[in-house]
Design an enzyme around this catalytic site. Structure first.
Site, PDB file in Angstrom:
ATOM      1  N   PHE A  20      -1.643  -5.226  -5.599  1.00 23.14           N
ATOM      2  CA  PHE A  20      -0.370  -4.552  -5.375  1.00 23.14           C
ATOM      3  C   PHE A  20      -0.403  -3.151  -5.995  1.00 23.14           C
ATOM      4  O   PHE A  20      -1.203  -2.864  -6.887  1.00 23.14           O
ATOM      5  CB  PHE A  20       0.785  -5.350  -5.993  1.00 23.14           C
ATOM      6  CG  PHE A  20       1.091  -6.622  -5.239  1.00 23.14           C
ATOM      7  CD1 PHE A  20       2.023  -6.637  -4.212  1.00 23.14           C
ATOM      8  CD2 PHE A  20       0.423  -7.798  -5.538  1.00 23.14           C
ATOM      9  CE1 PHE A  20       2.291  -7.799  -3.506  1.00 23.14           C
ATOM     10  CE2 PHE A  20       0.686  -8.966  -4.844  1.00 23.14           C
ATOM     11  CZ  PHE A  20       1.624  -8.966  -3.820  1.00 23.14           C
ATOM     12  N   CYS A  21       0.489  -2.307  -5.515  1.00 26.60           N
ATOM     13  CA  CYS A  21       0.619  -0.919  -5.964  1.00 26.60           C
ATOM     14  C   CYS A  21       0.681  -0.842  -7.488  1.00 26.60           C
ATOM     15  O   CYS A  21       1.436  -1.618  -8.088  1.00 26.60           O
ATOM     16  CB  CYS A  21       1.883  -0.318  -5.379  1.00 26.60           C
ATOM     17  SG  CYS A  21       2.335   1.295  -6.034  1.00 26.60           S
ATOM     18  N   PRO A  22      -0.034   0.084  -8.107  1.00 27.65           N
ATOM     19  CA  PRO A  22      -0.962   1.046  -7.520  1.00 27.65           C
ATOM     20  C   PRO A  22      -2.423   0.608  -7.615  1.00 27.65           C
ATOM     21  O   PRO A  22      -3.313   1.449  -7.631  1.00 27.65           O
ATOM     22  CB  PRO A  22      -0.719   2.291  -8.376  1.00 27.65           C
ATOM     23  CG  PRO A  22      -0.473   1.727  -9.741  1.00 27.65           C
ATOM     24  CD  PRO A  22       0.207   0.396  -9.537  1.00 27.65           C
ATOM     25  N   GLY A  23      -2.660  -0.708  -7.669  1.00 26.71           N
ATOM     26  CA  GLY A  23      -4.019  -1.218  -7.836  1.00 26.71           C
ATOM     27  C   GLY A  23      -5.000  -0.692  -6.795  1.00 26.71           C
ATOM     28  O   GLY A  23      -6.069  -0.171  -7.157  1.00 26.71           O
TER      29      GLY A  23
END
Lengths: 77, 129
Positions: free
Chosen positions: A13-16
């Site tokens: 998930f963001c910002p992964g």
């Protein structure tokens, strides 16, 4: 021209996914590309925004039958 | 020129820690100079001493725990390693907890007083988590 380096950020998930993209991009030479695999739809907006802001180049973006986004980025500097 | 970002990280709950780390890391890798000042209940996470698992404050935090979220400490590390960020430990928090410079996580730049941080922050945008 060499194949883009795969960065598999599926399930993240963001910002992964963006962070994984940036970490890999740092290891490439100018002119080389990577292909980010992401199931986070936000990546399709966040990655181009970042790429344009910092001066790299966007390649094609597509979604496969399994719902995975394939986003190609070229290191430009 | 991009406006520098100054972030004060105080809360020890997971929702605030996560979004603080997200904001700092994305700004830092996007060409902004980011300075992060950590104190209060967030501070123990930036030391080498064991910190408690951050509590959730609502259903979103509980939901995040079931997802593959990037760990907040990894995002703070990304901010420093991949971007132009520095993390400073509040000197007051260090005194209160009896923490020395050697007890700080390696990616923490060092100790800083609130007066100096706020003085520097006059030149940029300030966010508090």
């Amino acid at each position: 021209m060499s194949e883009p380096k795969l960065v598999d950020a599926r399930g993240g998930f963001c910002p992964g996914p963006l962070m994984e993209l940036i970490a890999t991009l740092k290891t490439l030479e100018v002119g080389q590309s990577l292909e980010l695999l992401s199931t986070d739809e936000g990546s399709t907006a966040d990655v181009p925004e970042w790429v344009h802001k910092v001066g790299h180049k966007m390649g094609p973006t597509s979604k496969d039958a399994e719902g995975v986004w394939h986003i190609v980025v070229e290191k430009a500097k | 020129m991009n406006t520098p970002l100054y972030v004060i990280c105080l809360s020890g709950n997971i929702e605030h820690l996560q979004f603080c780390a997200m904001t700092a890391s994305v700004a830092a890798v996007s060409g902004r100079k980011v300075s992060i000042f950590v104190s209060m209940n967030a501070f123990p996470h930036f030391t080498n001493k064991p910190a408690e698992t951050p509590p959730t404050t609502g259903p979103f935090g509980d939901l995040m725990a079931t997802k593959k979220m990037p760990p907040f400490m990894e995002l703070f590390d990304n901010a420093v390693e991949l971007g132009d960020a520095e993390i400073f430990a509040c000197s007051m928090a260090m005194d209160v907890m009896g923490i020395g410079k050697d007890d700080l996580k390696p990616f923490v730049a060092g100790a800083l007083g609130l007066t100096k941080f706020l003085s520097d922050a006059e030149s940029g945008q300030l966010l508090i988590f």
